[in-house]
Design a protein around this motif. Structure first.
Motif, PDB file in Angstrom:
ATOM      1  N   GLU A 146       1.185   6.575  -6.845  1.00 28.66           N
ATOM      2  CA  GLU A 146      -0.446   7.718  -6.772  1.00 28.66           C
ATOM      3  C   GLU A 146      -0.293   8.784  -7.111  1.00 28.66           C
ATOM      4  O   GLU A 146      -0.959   9.544  -7.968  1.00 28.66           O
ATOM      5  N   GLU A 147       0.548   9.033  -5.798  1.00 32.45           N
ATOM      6  CA  GLU A 147       1.161  10.476  -5.985  1.00 32.45           C
ATOM      7  C   GLU A 147       1.802  11.046  -6.705  1.00 32.45           C
ATOM      8  O   GLU A 147       1.748  12.052  -6.567  1.00 32.45           O
TER       9      GLU A 147
ATOM     10  N   LEU B 133      -2.816  -0.467  -7.755  1.00 33.52           N
ATOM     11  CA  LEU B 133      -2.648   0.606  -8.254  1.00 33.52           C
ATOM     12  C   LEU B 133      -4.223  -0.072  -9.352  1.00 33.52           C
ATOM     13  O   LEU B 133      -5.090   1.279  -8.854  1.00 33.52           O
TER      14      LEU B 133
ATOM     15  N   GLU C 285       0.924  -1.118   0.236  1.00 41.28           N
ATOM     16  CA  GLU C 285       0.091   0.453  -0.566  1.00 41.28           C
ATOM     17  C   GLU C 285       1.180   1.437   0.040  1.00 41.28           C
ATOM     18  O   GLU C 285       0.336   2.253  -0.973  1.00 41.28           O
TER      19      GLU C 285
ATOM     20  N   GLU D  43       0.107  12.331 -10.294  1.00 43.62           N
ATOM     21  CA  GLU D  43      -0.788  13.087  -9.527  1.00 43.62           C
ATOM     22  C   GLU D  43       0.068  14.329  -9.425  1.00 43.62           C
ATOM     23  O   GLU D  43      -0.492  14.956 -10.297  1.00 43.62           O
TER      24      GLU D  43
ATOM     25  N   LYS E 102      -5.444   2.424 -17.197  1.00 46.08           N
ATOM     26  CA  LYS E 102      -6.657   1.844 -18.372  1.00 46.08           C
ATOM     27  C   LYS E 102      -5.848   0.824 -19.243  1.00 46.08           C
ATOM     28  O   LYS E 102      -6.671  -0.033 -20.198  1.00 46.08           O
TER      29      LYS E 102
ATOM     30  N   ARG F  11      -7.465  -0.125  -7.198  1.00 46.81           N
ATOM     31  CA  ARG F  11      -7.833   1.020  -6.240  1.00 46.81           C
ATOM     32  C   ARG F  11      -7.878   1.989  -6.996  1.00 46.81           C
ATOM     33  O   ARG F  11      -8.966   3.047  -6.426  1.00 46.81           O
ATOM     34  N   ARG F  12      -8.098   2.446  -8.157  1.00 46.03           N
ATOM     35  CA  ARG F  12      -7.706   3.800  -9.081  1.00 46.03           C
ATOM     36  C   ARG F  12      -8.137   3.290 -10.819  1.00 46.03           C
ATOM     37  O   ARG F  12      -7.168   3.634 -11.545  1.00 46.03           O
TER      38      ARG F  12
ATOM     39  N   GLN G 270      -9.968   4.110 -12.988  1.00 46.27           N
ATOM     40  CA  GLN G 270     -10.039   5.433 -13.806  1.00 46.27           C
ATOM     41  C   GLN G 270      -8.532   5.604 -14.354  1.00 46.27           C
ATOM     42  O   GLN G 270      -8.438   6.288 -15.609  1.00 46.27           O
ATOM     43  N   LEU G 271      -7.962   5.567 -13.073  1.00 40.67           N
ATOM     44  CA  LEU G 271      -6.030   6.314 -13.834  1.00 40.67           C
ATOM     45  C   LEU G 271      -5.214   4.786 -14.960  1.00 40.67           C
ATOM     46  O   LEU G 271      -4.415   5.492 -15.657  1.00 40.67           O
TER      47      LEU G 271
ATOM     48  N   THR H  29      -3.051  11.629 -14.892  1.00 38.08           N
ATOM     49  CA  THR H  29      -4.417  11.238 -14.428  1.00 38.08           C
ATOM     50  C   THR H  29      -5.108   9.800 -15.944  1.00 38.08           C
ATOM     51  O   THR H  29      -6.502   9.193 -14.754  1.00 38.08           O
ATOM     52  N   SER H  30      -4.792   9.275 -16.531  1.00 37.90           N
ATOM     53  CA  SER H  30      -4.970   8.249 -16.871  1.00 37.90           C
ATOM     54  C   SER H  30      -3.331   7.800 -17.831  1.00 37.90           C
ATOM     55  O   SER H  30      -2.473   8.224 -18.305  1.00 37.90           O
TER      56      SER H  30
END
Length: 266
Positions: A79-80, A105, A72, A83, A114, A108-109, A111-112, A88-89
């Motif tokens: 992730e950070e 990842l 984690e 960002e 693809k 968790r995300r 939409q990030l 964003t993708s």
């Protein structure tokens, strides 16, 4: 050189290719830095793709927080970082622990991430006792004491006789012990089977026929957890096929990007 100053770590990273292209994020294996991907980057198109690499915490030129680490923590760093640099993708290519980071990842995300390439990795890699034994041996004798054994798991016999193998051994043994141990602890404490089984995105699994660290059957089974995924195996390659067989490895990436993800620039 670029450093992303995050809340818990400073990550060294590199940006190649087209700054306006489709972001492709590469995550390294245990005991390597972002140079793991040099041969792949050289073989990908110079335009249409933004090629992003980073040294995870405790590796390369990134800072080395005190262990233990969790997966984690590593996924949170990633992730950070993304960002912070405005991604964003992306398409995510992870090898070994980098593939575990990619799985978490993506869960968790969604939409990030693809599209996901799982190279020489698993939803669960080995048993906790094995990793604790490795940690104990490193605390006693350093990474150097395990250098030859790890290289046998990384590379085919033929490659280990090459001069290049010496450089990879040096990279391994110069990894901060605390960073290496921290990532061993992250792997030891992780089973992503349930999370990966719930993923619904294009996935390519890549195995190496001579990989002793994440055998082909493990990579194949992990890939098969995701409906509609594809698996390919690279002959005469161990745990780091992007190093031993970069033409074949990059060829599989290009096919996946073009046919499964409809990246028009390939």
């Amino acid at each position: 050189m670029k450093i992303a100053k995050l809340s818990c770590v400073d990550l060294h990273w590199r940006d190649d290719g087209d700054p306006d292209g489709v972001p492709v994020v590469f995550a390294n294996s245990l005991g390597t830095d972002l140079r793991l991907w040099d041969k792949v980057i050289d073989r990908l198109p110079a335009w249409g793709l933004r090629l992003i690499r980073f040294d995870k915490r405790g590796h390369g030129l990134s800072s080395c927080p005190a262990s233990p680490y969790s997966l984690e923590d590593l996924a949170g760093d990633t992730e950070e970082f993304l960002e912070q640099i405005g991604v964003t993708s992306c398409l995510f290519v992870g090898l070994s622990i980098g593939g575990m980071i990619g799985q978490l990842l993506a869960a968790r995300r969604p939409q990030l991430v693809k599209g996901l390439v799982l190279s020489n990795t698993g939803a669960k890699m080995g048993e906790a006792a094995m990793w604790q034994d490795r940690i104990s041996r490193i605390r006693t004798g350093g990474i150097e004491s395990l250098g030859d054994a790890i290289l046998e798991r990384w590379f085919s016999a033929g490659f280990r006789q090459s001069g290049e193998a010496i450089a990879w051994r040096n990279m391994l043994t110069r990894t901060p012990a605390e960073g290496y141990i921290g990532c061993c602890e992250a792997i030891a404490g992780t089973d992503l089977t349930a999370l990966t089984s719930a993923l619904r995105l294009p996935v390519l699994g890549i195995g190496g026929s001579e990989d002793l660290a994440s055998p082909p059957d493990l990579v194949r089974a992990t890939t098969a957890l995701v409906p509609g995924s594809r698996y390919v195996e690279i002959e005469a390659a161990g745990h780091l096929p992007c190093v031993e067989q970069p033409d074949r490895f990059t060829g599989h990436l290009k096919t996946f990007f073009k046919e499964d993800l409809r990246v028009e620039t390939i």
